[in-house]
Design an enzyme around this catalytic site. Structure first.
Site, PDB file in Angstrom:
ATOM      1  N   ASN A   1       0.834  -1.216   0.000  1.00  0.00           N
ATOM      2  CA  ASN A   1       0.000   0.000   0.000  1.00  0.00           C
ATOM      3  C   ASN A   1       0.867   1.265   0.000  1.00  0.00           C
ATOM      4  OD1 ASN A   1      -2.453  -1.465   0.262  1.00  0.00           O
ATOM      5  ND2 ASN A   1      -1.981  -1.760   2.424  1.00  0.00           N
TER       6      ASN A   1
ATOM      7  N   HIS B   1     -14.004  -1.579   6.026  1.00  0.00           N
ATOM      8  CA  HIS B   1     -12.842  -2.230   6.634  1.00  0.00           C
ATOM      9  C   HIS B   1     -13.155  -2.743   8.044  1.00  0.00           C
ATOM     10  CE1 HIS B   1      -8.727  -2.331   8.448  1.00  0.00           C
ATOM     11  NE2 HIS B   1      -8.424  -2.767   7.235  1.00  0.00           N
TER      12      HIS B   1
ATOM     13  N   GLU C   1     -15.889   3.919   3.256  1.00  0.00           N
ATOM     14  CA  GLU C   1     -14.542   4.174   2.736  1.00  0.00           C
ATOM     15  C   GLU C   1     -14.645   5.001   1.473  1.00  0.00           C
ATOM     16  OE1 GLU C   1     -12.067   0.618   2.392  1.00  0.00           O
ATOM     17  OE2 GLU C   1     -13.191  -0.280   4.031  1.00  0.00           O
TER      18      GLU C   1
ATOM     19  N   SER D   1     -10.935  -0.919   0.115  1.00  0.00           N
ATOM     20  CA  SER D   1      -9.580  -1.470   0.188  1.00  0.00           C
ATOM     21  C   SER D   1      -9.384  -2.739  -0.622  1.00  0.00           C
ATOM     22  CB  SER D   1      -9.210  -1.733   1.645  1.00  0.00           C
ATOM     23  OG  SER D   1     -10.111  -2.639   2.236  1.00  0.00           O
TER      24      SER D   1
ATOM     25  N   ASP E   1     -13.477   7.216   5.491  1.00  0.00           N
ATOM     26  CA  ASP E   1     -12.137   6.653   5.649  1.00  0.00           C
ATOM     27  C   ASP E   1     -11.402   6.780   4.316  1.00  0.00           C
ATOM     28  OD1 ASP E   1      -9.885   5.142   5.991  1.00  0.00           O
ATOM     29  OD2 ASP E   1     -10.903   3.345   6.730  1.00  0.00           O
TER      30      ASP E   1
ATOM     31  N   HIS F   1      -7.150   4.747   1.427  1.00  0.00           N
ATOM     32  CA  HIS F   1      -6.566   4.363   0.136  1.00  0.00           C
ATOM     33  C   HIS F   1      -6.681   5.459  -0.922  1.00  0.00           C
ATOM     34  CE1 HIS F   1      -5.825   0.269   1.446  1.00  0.00           C
ATOM     35  NE2 HIS F   1      -6.965   0.387   2.112  1.00  0.00           N
TER      36      HIS F   1
ATOM     37  N   LYS G   1      -0.057   4.094   4.569  1.00  0.00           N
ATOM     38  CA  LYS G   1      -0.138   3.669   3.163  1.00  0.00           C
ATOM     39  C   LYS G   1       0.645   4.661   2.292  1.00  0.00           C
ATOM     40  CE  LYS G   1      -4.278   1.292   4.535  1.00  0.00           C
ATOM     41  NZ  LYS G   1      -3.686   0.014   4.938  1.00  0.00           N
TER      42      LYS G   1
HETATM   43  C1  LIG Z   1      -9.751   1.136   4.618  1.00  0.00           C
HETATM   44  C2  LIG Z   1      -8.783   1.001   5.727  1.00  0.00           C
HETATM   45  N1  LIG Z   1      -9.003   1.695   6.848  1.00  0.00           N
HETATM   46  C3  LIG Z   1      -8.156   1.615   7.884  1.00  0.00           C
HETATM   47  C4  LIG Z   1      -7.047   0.822   7.846  1.00  0.00           C
HETATM   48  C5  LIG Z   1      -6.179   0.733   9.046  1.00  0.00           C
HETATM   49  O1  LIG Z   1      -5.067   1.551   8.902  1.00  0.00           O
HETATM   50  P1  LIG Z   1      -3.717   1.180   9.640  1.00  0.00           P
HETATM   51  O2  LIG Z   1      -3.030   0.152   8.788  1.00  0.00           O
HETATM   52  O3  LIG Z   1      -2.974   2.468   9.713  1.00  0.00           O
HETATM   53  O4  LIG Z   1      -4.070   0.641  10.975  1.00  0.00           O
HETATM   54  C6  LIG Z   1      -6.761   0.118   6.683  1.00  0.00           C
HETATM   55  C7  LIG Z   1      -5.518  -0.666   6.565  1.00  0.00           C
HETATM   56  O5  LIG Z   1      -5.422  -1.809   6.710  1.00  0.00           O
HETATM   57  C8  LIG Z   1      -7.659   0.180   5.601  1.00  0.00           C
HETATM   58  O6  LIG Z   1      -7.466  -0.523   4.497  1.00  0.00           O
END
Ligand SMILES: Cc1ncc(COP(=O)(O)O)c(C=O)c1O
Length: 378
Positions: free
Chosen positions: A44, A130, A171, A175, A200, A203, A234
Site C-alpha cells: 500500500n 474495513h 470508505e 480497500s 475513511d 486508500h 499507506k
Molecule cells: C480502509 C482502511 N481503513 C483503515 C485501515 C487501518 O489503517 P492502519 O493500517 O494504519 O491501521 C486500513 C488498513 O489496513 C484500511 O485498508
C-alpha cells in the site's frame, strides 16, 4: 468450540484460509523473501515513500532531535513538538479546524466511534467497510445497520428509521475492490436526514485529488464531510493514523477516545517524518509520483474502477486463489491471495496494487505473467 487447536488449524488449511507471515528484507517494488527476488505488487506504499531517502533522513533527524520513543501517552508527557506540528499540517491539508493522530488507522476508528456515538445512536456502515470500522461500530454500543455495497436506496431506507445520533461510515476507496463510494449521493442523503459522515480515506489520500488530498477533495466535497479519517501507513509510507474534523470533535476525542488516551504516543520521529511525507505528497514531487502511478495504471489497463491503485482480480474459490498466487510467486511476483474473512467467502482474489515506484519493465512482465497464469483475463 473445543480447544483442539491442531484441529482448528487443519480446518483453516482445508478451507484454503490458512495464513502465514513472510519476512521481507525491506519495503519496495523489489523485495527478497528467503533469498528469492520478487516484484512486489501488493504493497500500500502507493507513492513509493516507505523506502525513500526523504523519509529515511526525516526519521533519522527526528531520532537525533527527539530520541527514540515518546515515553508516555499523549495526555501524560508524550506530546512533543512534532506531534503538534503534524496535526496542524494535517488539519491544513484536510481543510479542517483540527486533527488528531493515533498510533494506527485502526486505532483512529476504535477511538473515534465510541467517543462520538453510543447506545441509543445508530451507525450505518457500507457492507464492505474495513474491519476496523466494523469493530469500532460494535465497540461503540450504537445500533449497527449495514447497507449493501454502495446501495443508496438501502442507505436511504436505513436513514428513515435510524434512531438517536446517526453516523454513516464508509470508505472513499474500498480497500479490497478499489472502487469509490458515491460520495456526492451519500452526502446528499446524510444532509437530508441530519446525519454525520465518517469517511475513511485510507486508500485515496496521496493518490487522488488535488495535492493528493483524497476523494472528497477531488469532488470538491471536503467541507461537507464531518469526520475525515486517514492513515499514515499507506501513501505516507510510515505508520499511524489521523482524524481531521472540527475543533470541538478533536477536543472531545482527546478527552474520550480510549485508543488515544490509553496508548503511548507514536514515536516523535514518526511524527517528524510524517510531516516530510505530507510536504512531499502535497507538493510537486507528489504530483510527479501521482502522474507516474496514473500512467502505470493506464498501462496495466486492469479493472481499476475509480482510478485507484487497487486492482482486484476475482478468482472466487479460496484454494484456487492460493494456487494462482503460488504460480505468480514461482514466476517472480509477490501477490498474495486475499480471502475470507477479509473478503466474502467464495470471492477470493488477487489484490494487485500498483505504486509510483514500479518500473515499466516490471509492469510489462506482470502483464505477460498474468496473461499466462490467468488465461485471457488480463
Ligand atoms: C480502509 C482502511 N481503513 C483503515 C485501515 C487501518 O489503517 P492502519 O493500517 O494504519 O491501521 C486500513 C488498513 O489496513 C484500511 O485498508
Amino acid at each position: 468450540m473445543s480447544w483442539d487447536l491442531p484441529k482448528q488449524i487443519l480446518d483453516l488449511q482445508a478451507q484454503g484460509l490458512w495464513r502465514e507471515l513472510r519476512t521481507l528484507d525491506q519495503q519496495g517494488s523489489v523485495v527478497h523473501i528467503e533469498g528469492r527476488e520478487l516484484i512486489n505488487f501488493c504493497s500500500n506504499d502507493y507513492l513509493g515513500l516507505a523506502s525513500s531517502e526523504t523519509l529515511r533522513e526525516a526519521l533519522l533527524e527526528g531520532v537525533a532531535r527527539y530520541g527514540a520513543g515518546a515515553g508516555a501517552s499523549r495526555l501524560v508527557c508524550g506530546t512533543l513538538k512534532p506531534h503538534r506540528e503534524l496535526e496542524e499540517a494535517l488539519a491544513a491539508f484536510k481543510r479542517t479546524e483540527a486533527a488528531l493522530t493515533f498510533t494506527s488507522g485502526y486505532a483512529v476508528a476504535l477511538g473515534t466511534l465510541p467517543a462520538l456515538v453510543g447506545p441509543g445512536d445508530t451507525v450505518i456502515l457500507d457492507k464492505l467497510s474495513h474491519a476496523c470500522l466494523v469493530d469500532a461500530a460494535r465497540l461503540s454500543g450504537a445500533t449497527l445497520r449495514v447497507f449493501p455495497h454502495n446501495h443508496m436506496g438501502k442507505l436511504s431506507k436505513l436513514l428513515e428509521t435510524a434512531k438517536g445520533r446517526v453516523l454513516i461510515v464508509t470508505e472513499a476507496i474500498f480497500s479490497m475492490d478499489g472502487d469509490a463510494c458515491p460520495l456526492a449521493e451519500i452526502i446528499e442523503l446524510k444532509e437530508r436526514h441530519g446525519a454525520w459522515l465518517m469517511l475513511d480515506e485510507a486508500h485515496s489520500v496521496g493518490v487522488l485529488g488535488p495535492q493528493g488530498r483524497g476523494l472528497a477533495a477531488a469532488l470538491g466535497l471536503e467541507e461537507r464531510v464531518e469526520l475525515h479519517m486517514g492513515t499514515l501507513s499507506k501513501a505516507f509510507g510510515l505508520s499511524g493514523g489521523y482524524l481531521a474534523a472540527a475543533r470541538s470533535v478533536i477536543d472531545l476525542l482527546i478527552n474520550r477516545a480510549r485508543s488515544f488516551i490509553y496508548s503511548t504516543a507514536p514515536p516523535p520521529c514518526i511524527a517528524q517524518a510524517a510531516q516530510a511525507a505530507l510536504a512531499l505528497i502535497s507538493g510537486p514531487e507528489g504530483d510527479r509520483r501521482r502522474d507516474a502511478l496514473r500512467s502505470h495504471l493506464h498501462f496495466l489497463n486492469l479493472e481499476s474502477p475509480a482510478a485507484s491503485a487497487i486492482l482486484p482480480v476475482i478468482i472466487g474459490d479460496e484454494n484456487q486463489a492460493m494456487r494462482v498466487s503460488a504460480r505468480l510467486r514461482e514466476s517472480g511476483f509477490l501477490i498474495p491471495a486475499i480471502r475470507f474473512p477479509t473478503v466474502a467467502r467464495g470471492s477470493a482474489r488477487l489484490r494487485i496494487t500498483c505504486t509510483a515506484a514500479h518500473r515499466q519493465d516490471q509492469l510489462q512482465s506482470l502483464q505477460k505473467t498474468l496473461r499466462a497464469v490467468l488465461g485471457t483475463r488480463s
